[in-house]
Every structure is written in C-alpha cells, then in structure tokens.
Design a protein around this motif. Structure first.
Motif, short mmCIF file in Angstrom:
data_model
loop_
_atom_site.label_atom_id
_atom_site.label_comp_id
_atom_site.label_asym_id
_atom_site.label_seq_id
_atom_site.Cartn_x
_atom_site.Cartn_y
_atom_site.Cartn_z
N ARG A 81 8.90 10.79 1.17
CA ARG A 81 7.53 10.81 1.71
C ARG A 81 6.48 10.89 0.61
NH1 ARG A 81 8.46 14.93 6.77
NH2 ARG A 81 8.75 13.36 8.41
N LYS A 82 6.86 11.43 -0.54
CA LYS A 82 5.91 11.50 -1.65
C LYS A 82 5.51 10.11 -2.13
CE LYS A 82 7.44 16.01 -3.38
NZ LYS A 82 8.05 16.74 -4.51
N LYS A 83 6.35 9.13 -1.83
CA LYS A 83 6.06 7.75 -2.22
C LYS A 83 5.17 7.04 -1.20
CE LYS A 83 10.65 7.45 -4.36
NZ LYS A 83 11.96 6.74 -4.31
N ILE A 84 4.80 7.77 -0.14
CA ILE A 84 4.00 7.18 0.94
C ILE A 84 2.77 8.05 1.16
CG2 ILE A 84 3.97 6.37 3.33
CD1 ILE A 84 7.04 6.32 3.22
N GLY A 85 1.61 7.59 0.68
CA GLY A 85 0.37 8.32 0.91
C GLY A 85 -0.23 7.94 2.25
N MET A 86 -1.14 8.78 2.76
CA MET A 86 -1.73 8.50 4.07
C MET A 86 -3.16 9.03 4.12
SD MET A 86 0.03 9.10 7.78
CE MET A 86 -0.52 8.13 9.20
N ILE A 87 -4.07 8.23 4.67
CA ILE A 87 -5.44 8.67 4.89
C ILE A 87 -5.80 8.44 6.36
CG2 ILE A 87 -6.20 8.34 2.52
CD1 ILE A 87 -7.46 5.70 3.37
N PHE A 88 -6.77 9.24 6.83
CA PHE A 88 -7.07 9.27 8.26
C PHE A 88 -8.56 9.04 8.50
CE2 PHE A 88 -3.58 12.05 7.18
CZ PHE A 88 -2.59 11.72 8.10
N GLN A 89 -8.89 8.87 9.78
CA GLN A 89 -10.28 8.63 10.18
C GLN A 89 -11.18 9.81 9.81
OE1 GLN A 89 -10.69 7.79 14.35
NE2 GLN A 89 -12.92 7.84 14.32
N LEU A 155 -3.22 9.57 -3.43
CA LEU A 155 -2.62 8.91 -4.59
C LEU A 155 -2.06 9.90 -5.61
CD1 LEU A 155 -5.32 6.14 -5.25
CD2 LEU A 155 -3.14 5.90 -4.03
N ALA A 156 -2.16 11.19 -5.34
CA ALA A 156 -1.82 12.21 -6.33
C ALA A 156 -0.36 12.12 -6.79
CB ALA A 156 -2.10 13.60 -5.77
N ASN A 157 0.54 11.78 -5.89
CA ASN A 157 1.96 11.70 -6.25
C ASN A 157 2.39 10.28 -6.61
OD1 ASN A 157 3.12 14.43 -6.03
ND2 ASN A 157 2.40 14.31 -3.91
N ASP A 158 1.44 9.44 -6.98
CA ASP A 158 1.73 8.06 -7.38
C ASP A 158 2.56 7.31 -6.34
OD1 ASP A 158 0.44 8.38 -9.94
OD2 ASP A 158 2.22 9.51 -10.58
N PRO A 159 2.07 7.23 -5.10
CA PRO A 159 2.84 6.57 -4.05
C PRO A 159 2.90 5.06 -4.26
CG PRO A 159 0.64 7.04 -3.26
CD PRO A 159 0.76 7.70 -4.61
N GLU A 160 3.89 4.45 -3.64
CA GLU A 160 4.01 3.00 -3.66
C GLU A 160 3.39 2.38 -2.42
OE1 GLU A 160 8.16 2.28 -4.03
OE2 GLU A 160 8.34 3.36 -5.93
N VAL A 161 3.21 3.22 -1.39
CA VAL A 161 2.67 2.76 -0.10
C VAL A 161 1.52 3.66 0.30
CG1 VAL A 161 3.17 2.44 2.36
CG2 VAL A 161 4.92 1.88 0.65
N LEU A 162 0.45 3.06 0.84
CA LEU A 162 -0.67 3.83 1.38
C LEU A 162 -0.88 3.42 2.83
CD1 LEU A 162 -2.99 5.87 0.88
CD2 LEU A 162 -4.43 3.91 0.27
N LEU A 163 -0.79 4.39 3.74
CA LEU A 163 -1.02 4.15 5.16
C LEU A 163 -2.44 4.59 5.50
CD1 LEU A 163 2.32 5.64 6.58
CD2 LEU A 163 1.87 3.30 5.76
N CYS A 164 -3.17 3.72 6.17
CA CYS A 164 -4.58 4.00 6.50
C CYS A 164 -4.74 3.94 8.02
CB CYS A 164 -5.50 2.98 5.85
SG CYS A 164 -5.27 2.79 4.07
N ASP A 165 -4.89 5.10 8.65
CA ASP A 165 -4.99 5.17 10.10
C ASP A 165 -6.46 5.27 10.52
OD1 ASP A 165 -4.56 5.44 12.78
OD2 ASP A 165 -3.42 7.29 12.67
#
Length: 356
Positions: A81-89, A155-165
């Motif tokens: 999960r550290k490789k997958i960042g996520m941002i929200f509304q 992006l703090a953990n240098d993810p490879e994927v960013l999910l934007c909800d």
C-alpha cells in the motif's frame, strides 16, 4: 501495472443487499492517467478503493505490478500500500499539524532520520509549489493549496500509483486547472501512474489518456481517450461527451435563435466532428465546388486531446436532398462524422445514426 479482474463488491445488511460493483475488469498501464467517470452512485469510488484494498472486493482479483494483493498477509499488504498514494475530495488534512507536519506524517516509523525527513518534506513541498507554506496550518490555506499538501503527503513514500477520488470536485475551475496541470507534471516527472475518479468529463478531457465510463456498478464503455471521445458507443458516454465539448449547449443556443427555427425543405441542420489531420482540411469549404451544397457554419471549436486535434461544428447544409446525401457520403469517406440535429422549436435531439 494495475489489473482489476472480474471485480464485484456487494454490501450486505440484515435487510438489504446492494451490489455496488458488478463484474468490472480494467487494465491500467504504467504511466497512464486513467479516468473513471460516472454520476454519483455509479460505483466508481468503491471500485477505486479496491485497488489498494481499502475496500476488499466480494469477488475478483486485484493485481498491482503483477502482485495479487488479495492473497497477501496484513504486513505484506501494508508494504504494498505504501506504493499506492491516494488523495480525496476533502483533503483529509490534520488541522493541528503544520503543512510540513502533514506531509511528514506518512514517514513516521520509517528508517529515515529527522534530517532526512525534513529534507524529504522540503523536496515534496517544492515539487507541489508550496515551499513557502511549510509552517502554515491548513486553516490558513486555500482549497487548492490544501489539495497540493494532500498530494505532497500522498507522495511521501515514493508511490508508483496515485489514486485521486473526486480530487477536484470541491475546487473552482481555475484551481482545478492548476491541480490537473500539477498532476500531469508529476505523471511525467515521476513516471507516476494516476487513476482519477470523477463525475466531470471535462476533467477526463484535460488530463487522461484512457477512460472508463461507469453506470450502476458496471463499466459500460472504456478505451483510449480520443477513440471514446470521437466514437462513443453508449448513450451515457455520448451524454458526458456532449457536455464536455459543449455541443449540446451550442445546439440549444442555435435552435433558440428565431432566425433558425424555420429552415426550408432544402436545409438540414447537422453536427460535424473532425479528427486528426482532417481537422485542418478544407473539406466543408469544398462542398459547394464539388456538390453545389452551401454550408453555413453556426458554431465551431477545435480542441487538442492527447496531441490529437478534434473539431466540432454545427452547420446548415443547403441543397437538394440528393446532392446533400452525396456531400455527406463524401465527408464520411474522409473520416468526418456527420449527425443530423432534429429540431422542433425548443426540442433538440441529436440523431446518433450516422448519415451515409
């Protein structure tokens, strides 16, 4: 990069059973900016949360970088999960922490020293354009600045994927544009794969190279952006695209103009779509010389999607029906889509059958 295979999500209660996602399969390539668009309740947010297993699917498999997340132990899943960042509304920032404190939060418990954490935070804030806001608190920031902090934190953990909800849904158009530009830059600079959930096709149009359209828990259409925009198959997709290209609004304005409500029997109102090199060709202008068809352009625009020019026109073709049919067949042969706009005073509907 991301493979969703036959994903289903069902929410059970004592009285009801709701299937939020129904047998969805998607493939997101490395470096893609993939848009998932649909109205509220379509299941898109539930679907995106299965990518990092914040929502475990009832059925199906989730692969990220070839790894089946569904079979991992809790510890291994936490590392993935550290490789997958996520941002929200709504940003989800901690009000009691400074901007720097929010960005540093995911780095707690890592092997980084305090100096290394500080350097990482400085680098991330520089990356999102907030180097001067390090000591500010969320209450002192605008909505766009808060989202930039949320992006830096993701992006703090240098993810490879960013999910934007729905990451831009609460922002004004100008701020939305700046956030989308930032995401595009991050995609290029960091080779970041981005999945964007939105109910606005305008967002997809601006940033995505691939898109899936969801309705009632199902993906009804998917493909590369240009193909979906220029040849949508489903009525819902057509509805989203007409809104994003403003063709419906233009048609309504045109048809509400009193001088255009009484076309003669030799006139027909049509929308025209050009793609790629055809956009710059004088095909419409050549119709009079070739077929004796007069073309009155009432509305027109050209957009660039994924470096591909796409033109949209609303026109009146004037001439005998035989010559009009010849002219439209000529346009179709040159990869121009022509659709008749049916009209009765204030009633407007695009006939989705291509004219041959």
């Amino acid at each position: 990069m991301i493979e969703l295979k036959n994903i289903e999500v069902t929410f059970e209660s004592e009285e009801t059973s709701v299937q939020a996602v129904k047998d969805v399969s998607l493939s997101v390539g490395k470096g893609d900016i993939y848009g998932i668009v649909g109205y509220s309740g379509a299941g898109k947010s539930t679907l995106v949360r299965t990518i990092n297993l914040l929502q475990r699917p009832t059925a199906g498999e989730v692969f990220v970088n070839g790894q089946n997340l569904s079979v991992l132990s809790p510890n291994k899943l936490r590392n993935e999960r550290k490789k997958i960042g996520m941002i929200f509304q709504h940003f989800n920032l901690m009000r009691q922490r400074t901007v720097a404190g929010n960005v540093a939060y995911p780095l707690r418990g890592t092997d980084l020293s305090k100096e290394e954490v500080n350097a990482k935070v400085e680098e991330l804030l520089q990356l999102v354009g907030l180097a001067d806001k390090k000591e500010a608190y969320p209450s002192q920031l605008s909505g766009g600045q808060k989202q930039r902090v949320a992006i830096a934190r993701a992006l703090a953990n240098d993810p490879e994927v960013l999910l934007c909800d729905e990451a831009t849904s609460s922002l004004d158009p100008k701020t939305t544009s700046s956030i989308l530009e930032l995401l595009k830059n991050l995609n290029k600079k960091l080779a970041l794969t981005i999945v964007i959930i939105t109910h606005e096709m305008e967002v997809v149009k601006e940033i995505c190279n691939k898109v899936a359209v969801m309705e009632d828990g199902e993906v009804v259409e998917q493909g590369d952006l240009v193909s979906v925009f220029t040849a949508p198959k489903e009525s819902l997709t057509q509805e989203f695209i007409h809104t994003a290209t403003h063709i419906d609004q233009a048609a309504e304005k045109v048809l509400n103009h009193p001088t255009l409500l009484n076309l003669s029997k030799d006139d027909v109102l049509a929308s025209i779509t050009y793609v790629g090199e055809t956009t710059s060709s004088p095909l419409v202008a050549s119709l009079y010389a070739r077929f004796g068809i007069t073309t009155n352009i009432l509305y027109g625009n050209v957009e660039i999607l994924q470096n591909t020019p796409i033109g949209n026109l609303i026109v009146i073709f004037s001439g005998s029906i035989e010559r009009r049919e010849e002219a439209m067949a000529y346009l179709k042969a040159n990869h121009v889509t022509v659709k008749i706009i049916e009209h009765q005073q204030e009633v407007i509907a695009l006939n989705e059958e291509e004219i041959i």
